[in-house]
Every structure is written in structure tokens, then in C-alpha cells.
Design an enzyme around this catalytic site. Structure first.
Site, PDB file in Angstrom:
ATOM      1  N   GLY A 204     -11.888  69.164  41.565  1.00 13.35           N
ATOM      2  CA  GLY A 204     -11.911  67.786  41.045  1.00 13.35           C
ATOM      3  C   GLY A 204     -10.508  67.257  40.899  1.00 13.35           C
ATOM      4  O   GLY A 204      -9.554  67.826  41.424  1.00 13.35           O
ATOM      5  N   ASN A 205     -10.380  66.147  40.227  1.00 13.86           N
ATOM      6  CA  ASN A 205      -9.046  65.593  39.983  1.00 13.86           C
ATOM      7  C   ASN A 205      -8.994  64.950  38.594  1.00 13.86           C
ATOM      8  O   ASN A 205      -9.989  64.932  37.882  1.00 13.86           O
ATOM      9  CB  ASN A 205      -8.659  64.613  41.097  1.00 13.86           C
ATOM     10  N   ARG A 206      -7.829  64.428  38.250  1.00 11.33           N
ATOM     11  CA  ARG A 206      -7.602  63.980  36.866  1.00 11.33           C
ATOM     12  C   ARG A 206      -8.063  62.554  36.578  1.00 11.33           C
ATOM     13  O   ARG A 206      -7.788  62.028  35.508  1.00 11.33           O
ATOM     14  CB  ARG A 206      -6.109  64.052  36.540  1.00 11.33           C
ATOM     15  N   SER A 207      -8.701  61.885  37.528  1.00  7.13           N
ATOM     16  CA  SER A 207      -9.078  60.491  37.279  1.00  7.13           C
ATOM     17  C   SER A 207     -10.065  60.385  36.104  1.00  7.13           C
ATOM     18  O   SER A 207     -11.030  61.146  36.019  1.00  7.13           O
ATOM     19  CB  SER A 207      -9.719  59.911  38.541  1.00  7.13           C
ATOM     20  N   ALA A 273     -10.615  58.070  42.787  1.00  5.94           N
ATOM     21  CA  ALA A 273      -9.748  59.117  43.324  1.00  5.94           C
ATOM     22  C   ALA A 273     -10.678  60.060  44.079  1.00  5.94           C
ATOM     23  O   ALA A 273     -11.513  60.745  43.481  1.00  5.94           O
ATOM     24  CB  ALA A 273      -9.051  59.843  42.194  1.00  5.94           C
TER      25      ALA A 273
END
Ligand code: CTP
Length: 398
Positions: A204-207, A273
Site C-alpha cells: 500500500g502507500n501513505r495516502s 495514489a
């Protein structure tokens, strides 16, 4: 339109009476909320007889004790107009204070808010007042600049409330703005897509989804029908009749849903993102570690580029806006994305600057037609207003 007019304690209250008459004359339905200090300048019975409806000025009267009049009124309201707004009232709303009928009702209302400050020039110029005004502007409240003219103190300076006629024109202009995207369909993507590794883990990512949700709200506040296609988010979803949320998980899911809605949309704003890589084959069962195992190799394959895929087929008149999250060479990289993804606009932001989950953002807007425009650091909702303004001007000029 159903407008609630809030009067707070300033001598300009007498002009608000004239304004209420003007708003009624052009067909708006008006309710009145007053602070106790406003009643020192004009009597509630004047306003009650104009609107043919009791003024809300106290939540604790016998009639009000058993009901929740502020919530009823907050729900009824389609537009809240605070006129005149004192420095004290601005400070209270900047801080979410709810200590009387007016502040409590306003805090409970989701309707767009317009504010017409009127005060002494020194109070207006006080850094605390200016700070509070930028806070409420960041929260989406529209502020009418006070006029320069004779103040009640007997000298001319900035702080005077504009004349009722000017306030009426400004209010009607703001109402038009809230409807300018009526009938337009806008897709907004938000959050970060997730790619499964096994049933438990993912890439995943930090969005957080904050920026995308702010854009969806700004579009709905302008009257657009918004499809909010969101992946992983850490903030609550907006609850607005004009926003239809659709949940997706992976990049591939998001592509399918975006493609489904894209044909009929006027604009696509890709704030999400998007994960660029997925595990070649996600495991069906939880990957267990072995006693002698020190490393784990995952084979990753590229995900589709959603923006590029759909923008390739955009019809004339359809607008596509992307974001570019960069840590280096902001403008060069964003320029490249603008061209390669066939976008009309790219909103570039430097993600070194503590962007994820933050309420503020600093962006540069690149377009095919004009030079990059760097906006100052501001709240995500103020950035969203700028972006929707660009979209609206473009869609309405076509
Ligand atoms: N985007 C997309 N599909 C992808 C990757 C990105 O639609 N697979 C969109 C994003 O929503 C954003 C824009 O493309 O609007 C740019 O995304 P960004 O992550 O900044 O760039 P990438 O294209 O992924 O390129 P890179 O990671 O090399 O910077």
C-alpha cells in the site's frame, strides 16, 4: 433558496434588516438567528415580523427545551449568511466554539457559509482576526471584504460593512457559484490502492484520501454530480447527496470502475495514489515463515496506468486532471506526466513536505496551455476550491 441569516452584535445590524427584505424580495425563504449582543442593536421582533417566523436566539426557552431547534434549523438551511460578523464571532467559528444559539446552530449546519465581517479597522487588522479569517476561509467559508468608509467611531478606515445592495449582489453571485456545475458529472479518485500479497498482507502507500475527498466536496459544493472512487482511506467519507462513493481495492479494480463511469463524465480528477506494482501471483493462503528463512522474494509486475489508459480515449470537451507526487525534479517530472498521460492538467506536489494525512498542501498546477502556476501553501479544501474553479471555467467555456 432557504437561507438562514445570522446577526451578531455590531451597529451594522440595522443594515442587515434591509438586506433581509432584499433577500425576501428576490424570492429567498429566510430564517433568523441572533446573538444576544445583536439584539442590543435591533429587536428580534423586527426580524420576526419581516420573516413571519420566530427568531432563534436562545436554546433554553420553554418552547425550545424539549426540541432541538438548532439541529432542525441547521438541516433546513441551504445557505448560512452571517451578517454582520463581529471579530468575536469569527474567532468562535474559527475554533468550532458552540456556546450560544448562533454558534451552536452554525456548527451544526453543513450548508455553504457566507460571512460579511464588520468591525473597527484595528480589530480587522489584528493578526488574530486575520489568522481566524484565513482559518475559516480554509474551511470553505466565503468572506466578503469589508468596505473602506466612515466607521461608527467617526473616522474613515477599512472595516465598514458594505451596503445591503452590494451584499445582495455578492450573495447572489456566491449562490450562482454553488450551482455552476449543476448537471456536470465529475469522477474523483481518492486514497491509495492496495495490492494483495496474501489474504492478510498487502502493498500500500501513505495516502490518507484527504486531498481527494476535499476535491470531491468542492465539486459537489459547485453543484456537480460526483462519483468518488476511493481505495484505502484513513478519513471519514463525506455525506452529501451529490457525492456517490464507490469503494475499490486494487489498481485493476479502480481502472475498471473509472472506465465504467468515464464515458459519461465531463471531468476526471485522479487524486488517488495508485500502486504501480502488484505481486505476480498473490498467495491464496497466509504465507508462513520457515524456521531457516531470512529473506522473502516477491515477484512484482506492473499495474495498468489508469490515467493514461482512459485519457488516451477522451472525447473533445472531456477534461482530465492528474496529480504528480514527486520527491525530486518536481516540474520536469510533472511536465513529463502531463504529456505522456495525455492529461489537461497535472497538479504537482512535493511529497517530501509532510503531505500525507496533513490538512495543508502546496501545489503547482501545470497545464497544456499556460505556464505552471505555483499556489501558496493552504488548506487542502482551499487547494480543492482552486482546482474546481479551473475545471468549472474550462467546462463552462467549451
Ligand atoms: N496514476 C494512475 N495509474 C497508475 C499510476 C498513477 O492513474 N498506475 C495516476 C495518479 O492517480 C496521478 C498520476 O497518475 O494522478 C501520477 O501519479 P504518480 O504516482 O505521481 O506517478 P506515476 O505515474 O506512478 O509515476 P512515478 O511513480 O514514476 O512517479
Amino acid at each position: 433558496m432557504r437561507i438562514t441569516v445570522y446577526l451578531t452584535g455590531g451597529v451594522a445590524c440595522y443594515k442587515a434588516v434591509e438586506l433581509v427584505r432584499g433577500l425576501e424580495k428576490v424570492g429567498h425563504e429566510i430564517r433568523i438567528v441572533m446573538t444576544k449582543n445583536a439584539e442590543k442593536f435591533v429587536g428580534p421582533s423586527t426580524l420576526a415580523s419581516l420573516t413571519k417566523y420566530p427568531v432563534l436566539d436562545d436554546l433554553w426557552t420553554k418552547e425550545n427545551q424539549a426540541s432541538v431547534p438548532h439541529v432542525h434549523l441547521a438541516r433546513w438551511t441551504e445557505l448560512a449568511l452571517i451578517v454582520p460578523a463581529t471579530a468575536d464571532f469569527v474567532a468562535k467559528i474559527a475554533n468550532g466554539i458552540a456556546d450560544d444559539a448562533a454558534t451552536t446552530t452554525l456548527l451544526a449546519t453543513k450548508a455553504p457559509k457566507l460571512i460579511v465581517p464588520a468591525m473597527n479597522d484595528q480589530m480587522w487588522n489584528n493578526p488574530a482576526t486575520q489568522r481566524n479569517l484565513s482559518t475559516i476561509e480554509g474551511d470553505g467559508v466565503k468572506v466578503m471584504e469589508p468596505a473602506v468608509g466612515m466607521l461608527a467611531e467617526g473616522y474613515a478606515a477599512k472595516g465598514r460593512m458594505p451596503e445591503p445592495e452590494e451584499i445582495l449582489t455578492w450573495t447572489n453571485e456566491q449562490i450562482k457559484q454553488t450551482k455552476r456545475l449543476n448537471g456536470k458529472k465529475i469522477i474523483v479518485t481518492a486514497g491509495g490502492t492496495l495490492e494483495a500479497i496474501d489474504p492478510v498482507r498487502f502493498i500500500g502507500n501513505r495516502s490518507s484520501g484527504k486531498m481527494g475527498i476535499a476535491v470531491a466536496e468542492a465539486a459537489a459544493n459547485s453543484g456537480a454530480q460526483v462519483t468518488l472512487i476511493y481505495a484505502n482511506i484513513t478519513v471519514p467519507l463525506p455525506k452529501k447527496p451529490l457525492i456517490k462513493p464507490v469503494h475499490v481495492e486494487s489498481t485493476e479494480d479502480m481502472l475498471q470502475v473509472v472506465e465504467k463511469y468515464f464515458t459519461a463524465c465531463d471531468a476526471l480528477i485522479m487524486v488517488a495514489a495508485v500502486a504501480d506494482w502488484r505481486v505476480k501471483k498473490a498467495a491464496d493462503h497466509k504465507i508462513k515463515k520457515q524456521a531457516d528463512q531470512n529473506t522473502l522474494k516477491l515477484s512484482l509486475v506492473k499495474t495498468p496506468d489508469i490515467l493514461k489508459t482512459v485519457a488516451k480515449n477522451k472525447k473533445s470537451g472531456q477534461l482530465v486532471m492528474g496529480f504528480a507526487a514527486e520527491t525530486d525534479e518536481l516540474l520536469q517530472n510533472a511536465e513529463k506526466k502531463l504529456r505522456e498521460k495525455n492529461a489537461d492538467y497535472i497538479v504537482a506536489n512535493n511529497v517530501n513536505q509532510n503531505v500525507f494525512g496533513n490538512d495543508q498542501n502546496q501545489v503547482t498546477i501545470l497545464s497544456r496551455k499556460t505556464a505552471p502556476k505555483k499556489l501558496k501553501r493552504m488548506s487542502k479544501s482551499a487547494v480543492a476550491d482552486h482546482l474546481i474553479d479551473i475545471i468549472a471555467k474550462n467546462l463552462l467555456n467549451k
